[in-house]
Structures are given as structure tokens and as C-alpha cells.
Design an enzyme around this catalytic site. Structure first.
Site, PDB file in Angstrom:
ATOM      1  CB  CYS A 193      -0.931  -0.024   1.218  1.00 23.76           C
ATOM      2  SG  CYS A 193      -2.104   1.335   1.247  1.00 23.76           S
ATOM      3  CB  CYS A 194       3.876   2.260   2.000  1.00 24.48           C
ATOM      4  SG  CYS A 194       3.266   2.557   3.671  1.00 24.48           S
TER       5      CYS A 194
ATOM      6  CB  CYS B   1      -2.206   7.129   5.894  1.00 21.74           C
ATOM      7  SG  CYS B   1      -1.406   7.358   4.299  1.00 21.74           S
TER       8      CYS B   1
ATOM      9  CB  CYS C 286      -1.045   3.850   8.909  1.00 21.38           C
ATOM     10  SG  CYS C 286      -1.744   2.657   7.742  1.00 21.38           S
TER      11      CYS C 286
ATOM     12  CB  CYS D 298       6.304   4.856   4.399  1.00 20.43           C
ATOM     13  SG  CYS D 298       7.158   6.412   4.179  1.00 20.43           S
TER      14      CYS D 298
HETATM   15  S1  SF4 Z   1       0.556   4.666   5.671  1.00 19.92           S
HETATM   16 FE1  SF4 Z   1      -1.108   3.103   5.626  1.00 19.92          FE
HETATM   17  S2  SF4 Z   1      -2.767   3.898   4.276  1.00 19.92           S
HETATM   18 FE2  SF4 Z   1      -0.887   5.169   3.990  1.00 19.92          FE
HETATM   19  S3  SF4 Z   1       0.081   4.304   2.222  1.00 19.92           S
HETATM   20 FE3  SF4 Z   1       1.050   3.294   3.972  1.00 19.92          FE
HETATM   21  S4  SF4 Z   1      -0.217   1.450   4.433  1.00 19.92           S
HETATM   22 FE4  SF4 Z   1      -1.354   2.749   2.976  1.00 19.92          FE
END
Ligand code: SF4
Length: 234
Positions: free
Chosen positions: A113-114, A196, A199, A224
Site C-alpha cells: 500500500c505504501c 495516513c 496508520c 514507509c
Molecule cells: S501509511 Fe497506511 S494507508 Fe498510507 S500508504 Fe502506507 S499502508 Fe497505505
């Protein structure tokens, strides 16, 4: 956070570095997530040094408070902050496969996701730039302890500048408060580090300042992927 004092010489040094980057490394980009340190750098850039653009990774999952300070920053500094969004096809595919909150299910899915929402968009931000400016500090995380003010970022093939590398958290807050710089309202609700919304959580007294980020994971690997420790000091 109790403000102490930040020496004017330290402020001048950071500003002079930004002026040098604006002259010698144009085009350069400052990436901001609107955290406290990033607001110091933005204030140091001020309304001039226009060869340095300001960009932010809008992951689509940011807290409302971040959008609020983003708007206030644009108004105060009369600058348009460039929004960089993830590729929608990649986000749609990820959600179809993993679910809308799939980042909680495994470290691999969190990192994917990151990668989609932050790492790939950052690569687009840095493309064509001669320098990358950040608000990173050494004491923010163990992984940042060796951070240099100026370093070659091999993972992105770009000169990276961290003008606040040797600032303390107290100095950051002294700067912001003495100049009435806007900051993310979540800092007053116990969030020292803001990313985010799903998170990031508030921390308790005595907890590490990164404890509120991906709190369900092993503390040692909580980055991240934006700031990889492959940089060499120069
Ligand atoms: S911090 Fe969480 S929601 Fe944001 S990009 Fe990374 S995994 Fe995805």
C-alpha cells in the site's frame, strides 16, 4: 510540547542552505507531509526561493487536519503546493485484491500500500529534479540517527538535503511558536508523527515519537520506503 529556544545562527544556517540550493541545484523540490518539521522548512522557504517547488504526497487516506493545514500553508506563503496522487488503477487493483483496509493484514500488504500510495508517487515527484529537500531530523527515529545535512540518495539518484538534521524536537517547536507558524492540529492531540489516518494514532507519555505509526508492526522496520538508508554523506 514545551518550547525552549532555537539559536538564530541555527535558523540562519538552515535558511542559507536553502538559498544555496535554490541557486545551485535548481530545479529542486521540497516534499512536505505538513508535520512540525516540514512547517519549519516551509516557513524558511517563505514566499521566495521559487526555484524550489513544494510538493506533497496525497495518499487519499490523509486526516482532515492535514488538508486543513495544507490550505492554511498555501494562504500564508502564497504558494501552490503540488499535490501528487497515486495511480488510480494501482489503488483500485490493490483494494479489489486486499480489501479497503488490507494494509492491516500483513507487513507485505502494508508495504505494498505504501509503495502504491507513497513510493511510486515520490519517484514521479523527484524525476527531473536536481535536489530533494526534506524536514527529517536525526532524533526522529533510530533509522535516522546517521542522517547528514547533505547526502547522496542512491535509491533515488538525487542529492538530498535535510536542513533540520541536527535540530531537536524542542527547537522545532520553539521556532513554530515564536513565529506563529501554522501546524497540524493533530499535534495538540498527541500525534508527534502524522501520516495516513488509518496508520497513525496518538501516543502516550513516554512512548517513542514513532510509536503511533504502524503500531501493530515490529518497531525496527517502521519506515514507509520514502527514506531508504542507502544514502552516503557528502
Ligand atoms: S501509511 Fe497506511 S494507508 Fe498510507 S500508504 Fe502506507 S499502508 Fe497505505
Amino acid at each position: 510540547m514545551t518550547a525552549v529556544y532555537v539559536e538564530q545562527a541555527k535558523v540562519d544556517e538552515a535558511r542559507l542552505l536553502l538559498e544555496r540550493i535554490a541557486l545551485d541545484f535548481a530545479p529542486a523540490v521540497f516534499t512536505t507531509s505538513f508535520g512540525a518539521e516540514d512547517m519549519v522548512v516551509l516557513d524558511l522557504l517563505g514566499r521566495d526561493l521559487r526555484t524550489i517547488s513544494v510538493a506533497t504526497l496525497d495518499t487519499g487516506r490523509l486526516p482532515q487536519e492535514t488538508y486543513d493545514v495544507w490550505q492554511r500553508a498555501e494562504e500564508r506563503y502564497a504558494r501552490k503546493i503540488v499535490p501528487v496522487l497515486p495511480r488510480h488503477e494501482a489503488v483500485e487493483h490493490y483494494i479489489r485484491i486486499n480489501g479497503v483496509n488490507g494494509f492491516y493484514d500483513s507487513v507485505a500488504q502494508r508495504k505494498e500500500c505504501c509503495q502504491i500510495r507513497k513510493v511510486e508517487p515520490l519517484a514521479r515527484v523527484l524525476a527531473g529534479q536536481r535536489a530533494w529537500i526534506t524536514g527529517l531530523r536525526r532524533t526522529q527515529a533510530a533509522s535516522r540517527a546517521q542522517l547528514a545535512v547533505s547526502e547522496w540518495d542512491a535509491s533515488h539518484s538525487i542529492q538530498k538535503f535535510n536542513p533540520l538534521a541536527d535540530w531537536s524536537e524542542a527547537e522545532v517547536w520553539a521556532y513554530l511558536q515564536s513565529r506563529s507558524v501554522p501546524y497540524n492540529a493533530l499535534h495538540d492531540a498527541g500525534y508527534p508523527s502524522i501520516g495516513c489516518a488509518p496508520c497513525t494514532r496518538a501516543i502516550k507519555a513516554g512512548e517513542d515519537i514513532r510509536a503511533g505509526r504502524w503500531w501493530w508492526e515490529d518497531p525496527a522496520g517502521k519506515e514507509c520506503g520514502l527514506h531508504v538508508q542507502e544514502a552516503a554523506s557528502v
